[in-house]
Motif scaffolding. Structure first.
Motif: not given
Length: 468
Positions: A202-218
């Protein structure tokens, strides 16, 4: 574990695939779905515009013959017809036209084949401009037309596709599950071809740092070669979640290279799917080491806590000296112990202490904490399998004392999201556990032995996280 499924839906409700319908019935259904007033307005508009074109051409011919009045009248009539269509018919058609595709967020990338194709267009354009050859201009026009057709067809393929994802109700880390993905084509006439469902940030997820990104399902694309109109196609996909926790899928992507592969277009679909992944319950090395010790302590405690005398037998090396019957031992000349009747049900309190010391902040401490969570989940599942009566305690969470099968999923849900807590000075979570001396306790804690309340030693077995 029962293969129950819960539905996590993206978009409007899906229509199920209908089979065995005759061609006549399909045409009848198509006629029923047609918007006849819109088609009538469209026909009137095309007729009026055709008349306006005829009047415009007639006006030009009349002006060449010197009939200026007739030419002016024809030109004004053509403009009047065109203006009437623009002011009356076009707004009516616009109100009846579905414009949902306008809000689609489409991302496109040029493929390797597309780069070669664009290079060919550039070479032909240079040759046509340098030579002025009409044939090269016609070839250039055909190349550009093919590119435009590719873009329009790919957009039509991605439009009006609904996504539906089914996941099991209970998901465990490192265990492969079978998920079901459905794509439903809601278009009235046209099918869709060669679509892949992918995981899209999602656009807001792309702005987060990879270290705190929530893991995805697919975690892998799901390919659908053909989706007929007004029908649903299902695909099964195996998913494995590497660790416990909450997994979110805020956005999915519908991707296609149809028809020529020059452009790769991706339409983002908001999903807002969230699943809870339980800790791993497959027995680990620590579990196999601890279980015999825990079982022995529990058996000894239950025998010692019985109310009725069952038998007097010979002393064994693992018996508690408190149960020695000295009169029987003196009479027989060998140590004898009292054995009390076991209670009908095994009762155990499983305690998980999430508080850690201020120094336990490195990677090793985090790994030990995860091992403790996995071990706690394995013990809870073990007591569920042997139909124990269990109670669970932790910071801010507790279950009633009841059959383990009734509370096991509540425990696993808590362990799926538990995180280390900092110990507050002057407070000890384990002090509250000593208030229930009538039940045997298994305690997993990060605190050293010197901080354990003395009242717990006789009715609890401790597993120290630092030793895992």
């Amino acid at each position: 574990m029962s293969p129950e499924f819960v539905e996590r839906r993206v978009g409007p409700p899906l229509l199920r695939k209908v089979v065995g319908i005759s061609r006549a019935a399909q045409w009848a259904r198509l006629r029923e779905t047609l918007d006849r007033p819109s088609w009538r307005s469209f026909g009137i508009a095309m007729g009026a515009l055709g008349g306006a074109l005829f009047l415009a051409l007639y006006s030009g011919a009349a002006a060449e013959d010197g009939h200026l009045l007739l030419a002016a009248t024809s030109a004004l009539s053509a403009l009047g017809l065109a203006g009437w269509v623009a002011l009356t018919v076009v707004p009516a058609l616009a109100r009846r036209t579905p414009l949902a595709w306008v809000s689609y967020h489409i991302e496109w990338n040029i493929t390797r084949e597309g780069k070669v194709y664009f290079g060919g267009i550039f070479v032909v354009a240079l040759a046509a401009l340098n030579t002025g050859n009409n044939l090269l201009f016609m070839v250039l026009a055909c190349l550009i037309a093919g590119l435009l057709i590719s873009g329009l067809l790919s957009l039509a393929v991605l439009a009006s596709i609904d996504v539906h994802l089914e996941l099991p109700e209970h998901i465990f880390a490192r265990r492969t599950i079978l998920a079901v993905v459905e794509l439903h084509n809601v278009k009235q006439i046209t099918p869709s071809f060669s679509i892949s469902l992918i995981s899209e940030d999602a656009p807001q997820a792309k702005k987060k740092a990879p270290a705190i990104a929530t893991p995805q399902i697919l975690d892998r694309p799901v390919y659908f070669p053909y989706i007929p109109h007004q029908q649903t196609v299902r695909q099964s996909v195996e998913l494995t979640f590497p660790r416990r926790g909450i997994y979110r899928q805020d956005s999915l992507g519908l991707r296609t290279k149809f028809p020529f592969g020059f452009l790769q277009k991706t339409r983002r679909v908001n999903s807002h799917i969230e699943v809870m992944v339980y800790p791993q319950i497959q027995p680990t090395e620590e579990f196999y080491e601890v279980l015999p010790l825990v079982s022995g302590e529990l058996e000894s405690y239950q025998r010692g806590r019985g109310n009725d005398l069952y038998a007097i037998r010979d002393y064994q090396y693992n018996d508690n000296s408190r149960h020695v019957d000295w009169k029987a031992s003196a009479k027989l000349g060998a140590l004898q112990v009292k054995e009390f009747a076991r209670e009908d049900e095994r009762r155990v309190m499983l305690v998980f202490d999430p508080y850690v010391t201020a120094q336990a902040t490195d990677a090793k401490a985090a790994e030990q904490f995860e091992r403790a969570v996995t071990l706690c989940a394995g013990l809870a599942w073990h007591f569920c399998e042997i139909n124990s009566v269990m109670e669970f305690r932790s910071a801010g969470f507790a279950t009633p004392r009841m059959g383990a099968g009734e509370i096991i999923h509540d425990i696993l849900r808590y362990l799926a999201s538990v995180a280390p807590l900092k110990q507050e000075p002057g407070k000890n979570f384990l002090d509250t556990i000593g208030e229930t001396p009538d039940i045997f306790k298994i305690v997993l804690t990060s605190h050293p032995q010197g901080t354990i309340p003395a009242a717990l030693w006789n009715s609890a077995y401790f597993l120290f996280v630092s030793s895992l």
